[in-house]
Design a protein around this motif. Structure first.
Motif, short mmCIF file in Angstrom:
data_model
loop_
_atom_site.label_atom_id
_atom_site.label_comp_id
_atom_site.label_asym_id
_atom_site.label_seq_id
_atom_site.Cartn_x
_atom_site.Cartn_y
_atom_site.Cartn_z
N ASN A 335 0.66 -1.26 0.04
CA ASN A 335 -0.04 0.07 0.03
C ASN A 335 0.72 1.34 0.07
O ASN A 335 0.56 2.25 -0.65
CB ASN A 335 -0.96 0.07 1.27
N ILE A 336 1.80 1.27 0.51
CA ILE A 336 2.74 2.43 0.67
C ILE A 336 3.32 2.59 -0.81
O ILE A 336 3.52 3.81 -0.90
CB ILE A 336 4.12 2.24 1.59
N ARG A 337 3.60 1.55 -1.66
CA ARG A 337 3.97 1.59 -2.73
C ARG A 337 3.16 2.42 -3.85
O ARG A 337 3.57 3.02 -4.70
CB ARG A 337 4.42 0.28 -3.51
N LYS A 338 1.92 2.42 -3.54
CA LYS A 338 0.84 3.33 -4.17
C LYS A 338 0.48 4.52 -3.59
O LYS A 338 -0.33 5.39 -4.12
CB LYS A 338 -0.40 2.42 -4.20
N ALA A 339 1.19 4.89 -2.49
CA ALA A 339 0.65 6.05 -1.78
C ALA A 339 1.56 7.18 -2.03
O ALA A 339 2.70 7.19 -2.63
CB ALA A 339 0.86 5.84 -0.11
N THR A 340 1.00 8.59 -1.78
CA THR A 340 1.69 9.78 -1.84
C THR A 340 2.65 10.13 -0.80
O THR A 340 2.75 9.44 0.10
CB THR A 340 0.77 10.79 -2.13
N LYS A 341 3.70 11.06 -0.84
CA LYS A 341 4.46 11.30 0.01
C LYS A 341 3.80 11.92 1.23
O LYS A 341 3.90 11.52 2.58
CB LYS A 341 5.61 12.37 -0.37
N GLU A 342 2.64 12.62 1.16
CA GLU A 342 1.89 13.26 2.20
C GLU A 342 1.21 12.17 2.99
O GLU A 342 1.18 12.37 4.28
CB GLU A 342 0.86 14.44 1.27
N ASP A 343 0.55 11.42 2.33
CA ASP A 343 -0.05 10.44 3.01
C ASP A 343 0.97 9.39 3.99
O ASP A 343 0.65 9.02 5.13
CB ASP A 343 -0.87 9.17 1.77
N ILE A 344 2.21 9.14 3.40
CA ILE A 344 2.97 8.49 4.24
C ILE A 344 3.57 9.29 5.44
O ILE A 344 3.71 8.83 6.55
CB ILE A 344 4.28 7.93 3.38
N LEU A 345 3.70 10.52 5.33
CA LEU A 345 4.38 11.34 6.42
C LEU A 345 2.91 11.75 7.40
O LEU A 345 3.63 11.68 8.52
CB LEU A 345 4.56 12.79 5.77
N LYS A 346 2.03 11.35 6.83
CA LYS A 346 0.71 11.64 7.98
C LYS A 346 0.97 10.38 8.93
O LYS A 346 0.56 10.84 10.25
CB LYS A 346 -0.66 11.78 7.12
N ILE A 347 1.09 9.54 8.30
CA ILE A 347 1.35 8.21 9.44
C ILE A 347 2.60 8.27 10.21
O ILE A 347 2.50 8.07 11.61
CB ILE A 347 1.13 6.79 8.63
N ILE A 348 3.63 8.67 9.50
CA ILE A 348 4.83 8.55 10.35
C ILE A 348 4.83 9.87 11.54
O ILE A 348 5.08 9.55 12.66
CB ILE A 348 5.90 8.99 9.34
N ARG A 349 4.39 10.85 11.31
CA ARG A 349 4.12 12.14 12.29
C ARG A 349 3.12 11.71 13.22
O ARG A 349 3.12 12.15 14.48
CB ARG A 349 3.91 13.23 11.54
N SER A 350 2.11 10.41 13.10
CA SER A 350 1.06 10.83 14.09
C SER A 350 1.51 9.30 14.94
O SER A 350 0.41 9.01 16.04
CB SER A 350 -0.20 10.46 13.45
N GLU A 351 2.43 8.38 14.61
CA GLU A 351 2.57 7.41 15.33
C GLU A 351 3.15 7.43 16.53
O GLU A 351 3.99 8.37 16.67
CB GLU A 351 2.87 6.04 14.33
N ASN A 352 3.03 6.35 17.70
CA ASN A 352 3.69 6.61 18.77
C ASN A 352 5.03 5.66 18.87
O ASN A 352 5.47 5.19 17.71
CB ASN A 352 2.98 5.89 20.11
N GLU A 354 6.51 3.20 20.10
CA GLU A 354 6.61 1.81 19.98
C GLU A 354 6.49 1.25 18.75
O GLU A 354 7.13 0.43 18.18
CB GLU A 354 5.52 1.36 20.90
N LEU A 355 5.59 1.77 18.08
CA LEU A 355 5.36 1.56 16.37
C LEU A 355 6.16 2.15 15.42
O LEU A 355 6.38 1.65 14.21
CB LEU A 355 3.97 1.67 16.24
N LEU A 356 6.64 3.46 15.58
CA LEU A 356 7.52 4.02 14.73
C LEU A 356 8.51 3.36 14.07
O LEU A 356 8.45 3.13 12.91
CB LEU A 356 8.13 5.37 15.44
N PRO A 357 9.37 2.33 15.04
CA PRO A 357 10.54 1.70 14.21
C PRO A 357 9.90 0.84 13.24
O PRO A 357 10.42 0.63 12.18
CB PRO A 357 11.08 0.93 15.31
N GLN A 358 8.78 0.17 13.33
CA GLN A 358 8.26 -0.76 12.40
C GLN A 358 7.55 -0.17 11.24
O GLN A 358 7.66 -0.54 10.00
CB GLN A 358 7.21 -1.54 12.86
N VAL A 359 7.09 1.16 11.32
CA VAL A 359 6.47 2.03 10.12
C VAL A 359 7.96 2.32 9.41
O VAL A 359 7.87 2.30 8.30
CB VAL A 359 6.01 3.28 10.85
N VAL A 360 9.14 2.63 9.95
CA VAL A 360 10.20 3.20 9.32
C VAL A 360 10.81 2.11 8.54
O VAL A 360 11.12 2.20 7.29
CB VAL A 360 11.15 3.78 10.21
#
Length: 893
Positions: A335-352, A354-360
């Motif tokens: 799903n990330i491969r179909k997403a825009t930079k803004e959509d990806i940043l939205k998730i990275i900036r909002s996550e806690n 504990e989960l941020l390393p897995q998002v990265v």
């Protein structure tokens, strides 16, 4: 006169009929309408499954063909009109009404009124000597209907003499071989030769990749110089290299059969092709016969944020050894491969936190320009508070399945800039080395970014003064494996001491034997035999391993064997174990070793009965028809009984490739003063140190230090909790294969295989002065998930097969040493726990409306746990160790 008249009539008749005597390609009769029945079938299934049970569909129609124009100066130049009519779409195999997605739906409902009308608009082909010179259609026609027409038009292309040719059709510009026998022509098209715009990527390592095989054959039956029937078939087979039972096939069939010949419209009286086309329809335009990329858009797919919310709970750190974590990781990447930079940043900036390393991990593994820009905008290398995330980002870059030059260029720029954390700077240059190697392996060594990165690492290593900087660049070269770095590595291996010398030697050990020149072997012999200076045991044993693994000469092996008995006690035993391991495991140098052992000066009881606890042993984890995996455990002690080096390796290989899946090395030095023991030769001035180094999927990671110096050692011994130190924890993308396949019948197929690993490697070293015992424990917890989806997307219907595999397992390596007596007791254990293994196959057909048919089969089993065998001597020692423990517990009071 009568004779001349008859002859003239014969000539006219032959000309008007345009029989094969006057043409080199098929030719239509004037004023005739040829009515054909056409069908295109698609089957998708597992490789060995029967077509009668496959998912798929059938597109059928009538096809009307008539001659519009023939060049008055050249019989071989013709304009032919082709029109599709009476279109029908149905299941390729009979199904009950409840499982028939087409039941009760008209063709117009399935395809859509607008698209059906476009499909039934005629096309015009200019055939010159049997080849399609021009393909005339409507410019703004939908791509998928245009491709179906291209697939039909390509069938009319053939030649009437045997031979090889390179021709253009819907598949691109391809090599084709024609075989002509009377009224039958067979065309074999080499699909791997086709030049067409390709989309997709493959995995870096062959073992983790997917192999493909494609065939195409068309049989023409001719009658009176024109086509009576055509049967064409394409087969695509995709197999996962690591498990060839897992794969998929696509079969595409086309049939065109002449049903009748009727009176048709007359020819258009023009001299030029352009005039004929304009007279026919001014909207016609010449379009390429090669297919255009077309892919339907997902109308009901969830947004990236909604998808993340649905899988989020599986991505917490404590769940990273579960298969569900790997599954979620792979679906998130898609799903990330179909997403825009803004959509990806939205998730990275909002996550806690504990989960941020897995998002990265996932965002970096997606490897799109948008994902790279998003993660770099979020991470600030001048901020030490995000160092853990920076390291996860860098390691995900190192494991990249298909790294780009842009990625390496970006990391090189970061390295030249400000980095707050020195450990991150070290990790960054180590990862740059891994990317250099991967790009060079794909013939990218001369890319500007690669040249710049190589120059930076080599130049800075030569100028480095501090030991920490030297180590950093040597680790980068250990990943890059540059041929031009070998002289530098030789210099550091022979002239330096301690960890630097050892690191340079282990870097050389990673090179293919073909790179190990005479100069390399001479240097390794000098190090092992200490011809110029005294070296410590770890460097000497590494030098011996390099010699023995690179086609050693008779004298090299003999000199090593003759040295046994003259070495420090534990090194004697270690070298003896290494020789025995080469023999029992039938390594490449085993023949040479056996040849030397015929000499009794090298092979005698005195030499082969040396006491000690050091050892080296190799064995198989699995042996299969596709791939096999081996483990090797070697452990080297100092003469005082303290661990010097413990080394565990796992390799995966097939007939053509090898993958260094993992290596965990625990090293200790300078600990003799703790137990008032005498250090071995060459190790008198070593600082107290213990640490761990790991290689994961051919990538050397930044080493981890347990303690450095006597003060640090005592501090950590007093405050020790017994908890292991984490070496690597995260999500790794292993298999990453994505390809688009253009079928000759018109539809576009896609094949995607993703394999992910949730991994948790930890290790620890316990040291007890009271019990005079040391213990090292390396725990490898992994969960693997592989998903393959092979799909044919015809816009109005999708059909495909999904395959999934998942396994969870834990591999423990424990080494226990009791040094209250000499020879001290050493017990090594390598255990794998019971492992659940599940596999599923799902076949499906679906319409854009949402109507879907699925058939799913699966199997779950429990793979038995296993304690991997080591040499008999180790088994005997383990009995003594555990007997001693039970005795001490019973005599406590």
């Amino acid at each position: 006169m009568i004779l001349l008249t008859v002859l003239f009539l014969c000539i006219i008749s032959t000309y008007s009929a345009s029989v094969k005597g006057h043409t080199t390609g098929p030719s239509l009769n004037n004023d005739k309408l040829y009515k054909f029945a056409y069908s295109a079938e698609v089957y998708v299934d597992r490789v060995k499954a029967s077509l009668q049970k496959s998912a798929g569909y059938r597109f059928s129609s009538g096809v009307d063909v008539n001659l519009l124009w023939r060049n008055p100066d050249n019989d071989d130049d013709q304009l032919v009109k082709v029109m599709i009519r009476d279109v029908k779409v149905e299941n390729v195999n009979e199904r009950p009404a409840a499982k028939n997605i087409f039941k009760g739906k008209s063709t117009e409902k399935i395809i859509g009124k607008e698209y059906l009308e476009a499909l039934q608009r005629p096309i015009v082909l200019e055939l010159v000597r049997g080849k399609v010179k021009n393909f005339y259609s409507y410019q703004n026609e939908p791509g998928f209907t245009q491709n179906i027409k291209r697939g039909l038009a390509s069938l009319f292309q053939l030649q009437l003499h045997s031979g090889d040719v390179r021709e253009v059709d819907i598949s691109g510009k391809c090599n084709a071989t024609y075989q002509v026998r009377q009224d039958q022509v067979t065309k074999i098209k080499a699909l791997d030769s086709c030049e067409i715009e390709k989309q997709g990527f493959t995995s870096h390592n062959q073992i983790l990749d997917v192999s493909t095989k494609a065939t195409s054959a068309t049989i023409y039956v001719l009658e009176d110089g024109f086509i009576k029937s055509i049967k064409a078939e394409e087969n695509y087979v995709l197999l996962l290299n690591s498990r060839r039972k897992t794969g998929a096939k696509i079969v595409s069939k086309q049939r065109l059969e002449l049903k009748s010949v009727q009176a048709g419209p007359g020819l258009i009286a023009e001299k030029q092709v352009a005039s004929v086309i304009k007279t026919l329809d001014s909207s016609y335009t010449a379009v390429p016969l090669v297919a255009e990329p077309v892919k339907s858009k997902c109308k009901k797919c969830p947004s990236l944020s909604k998808h993340w919310q649905s899988i989020r709970e599986h991505m917490y750190p404590e769940k990273l050894s579960k298969a569900e974590a790997a599954r979620s990781f792979l679906s998130f990447i898609q799903n990330i491969r179909k997403a825009t930079k803004e959509d990806i940043l939205k998730i990275i900036r909002s996550e806690n936190k504990e989960l941020l390393p897995q998002v990265v991990d996932a965002v970096t593994s997606a490897q799109t320009p948008e994902s790279l820009e998003a993660v770099l905008e979020f991470l600030d290398f001048k901020d030490t508070s995000t160092s853990a995330l920076q390291e996860r980002f860098l390691y995900a870059c190192g494991f990249a399945s298909h790294p780009s030059e842009v990625l390496l260029k970006t990391l090189t720029a970061k390295f030249k800039g400000d980095i707050a954390n020195e450990e991150i700077r070290e990790t960054l240059v180590i990862v740059m080395g891994a990317l250099i190697r991967k790009l060079c392996d794909r013939e990218g060594c001369k890319l500007p970014a690669v040249v710049e990165a190589k120059r930076l690492i080599l130049n800075r290593l030569e100028k480095a003064k501090k030991d920490d900087n030297v180590r950093m660049y040597l680790l980068a070269l250990k990943n890059a494996l540059l041929p031009e770095a070998i002289p530098l590595l030789l210099k550091y291996a022979e002239s330096e001491e301690g960890s630097i010398s050892n690191l340079a030697a282990t870097a050389l050990q990673r090179y293919e034997p073909s790179f190990l020149t005479k100069e390399v072997k001479e240097t390794m012999n000098r190090i092992y035999h200490q011809n110029r200076k005294v070296h410590e045991k770890t460097v000497r044993t590494t030098a011996a391993a390099i010699i023995l693994n690179s086609n050693p000469s008779y004298m090299e092996v003999k000199n090593i064997l003759l040295s046994i008995g003259e070495l420090p006690l534990e090194m004697n035993k270690y070298m003896l174990s290494m020789i025995q391991d080469i023999l029992h495991f039938e390594m490449p140098s085993s023949k040479r070793v056996r040849q030397v052992l015929k000499d009794m000066r090298a092979h005698n009881y005195d030499r082969f009965s040396k006491m000690g606890s050091s050892s080296a042993y190799s064995g198989y984890i699995t042996r299969g028809p596709d791939v096999s995996s081996t483990y090797s455990l070697d452990i080297l002690y100092s003469g005082s009984g303290i661990l010097r080096r413990s080394n565990m390796n796992i390799h995966i290989f097939d007939r053509n490739a090898e993958l260094h899946a993992s290596q965990v090395v625990i090293e200790a030095q300078g600990l003799e003063s703790i137990i008032a023991a005498t250090p071995d030769e060459g190790e008198e001035n070593l600082d107290s140190f213990a640490g761990m180094s790991a290689i994961l999927f051919d990538v050397q990671l930044r080493p981890v230090t347990f303690f450095q110096g006597y003060g640090d050692l005592m501090s950590k011994m007093l405050s020790a909790t017994g908890d292991p130190i984490n070496v690597v924890k995260g999500l790794v993308l292993l298999t990453d294969y994505s390809q688009e396949i253009q079928l000759q019948s018109g539809p576009r197929a896609s094949a995607e295989f993703l394999g992910g690993l949730a991994i948790d490697i930890s290790g620890g070293m316990e040291f007890s002065l009271w019990y005079r015992e040391s213990k090292t424990n390396i725990k490898n917890r992994v969960a693997m998930f592989i998903a393959g989806n092979t799909e044919v997307d015809s816009f109005f219907v999708k059909t495909g097969v999904e395959t999934t595999l998942e396994v969870e397992t834990t591999l423990d390596f424990i080494s226990t040493v009791q040094f209250s007596q000499y020879p001290f007791l050493v017990c090594m254990q390598m255990d794998r726990v019971e492992s659940p293994f599940r596999r599923y196959v799902t076949k499906y057909e679906s319409l854009p409306s949402g109507r879907r048919y699925t058939a799913r089969r699966g199997k779950a089993e429990l793979l038995a746990g296993n304690e991997y065998p080591l040499h008999q001597e180790n088994s005997n020692m383990c009995r003594k160790v555990f007997d001693a423990k039970s005795d001490s517990s019973s005599n406590w009071f």
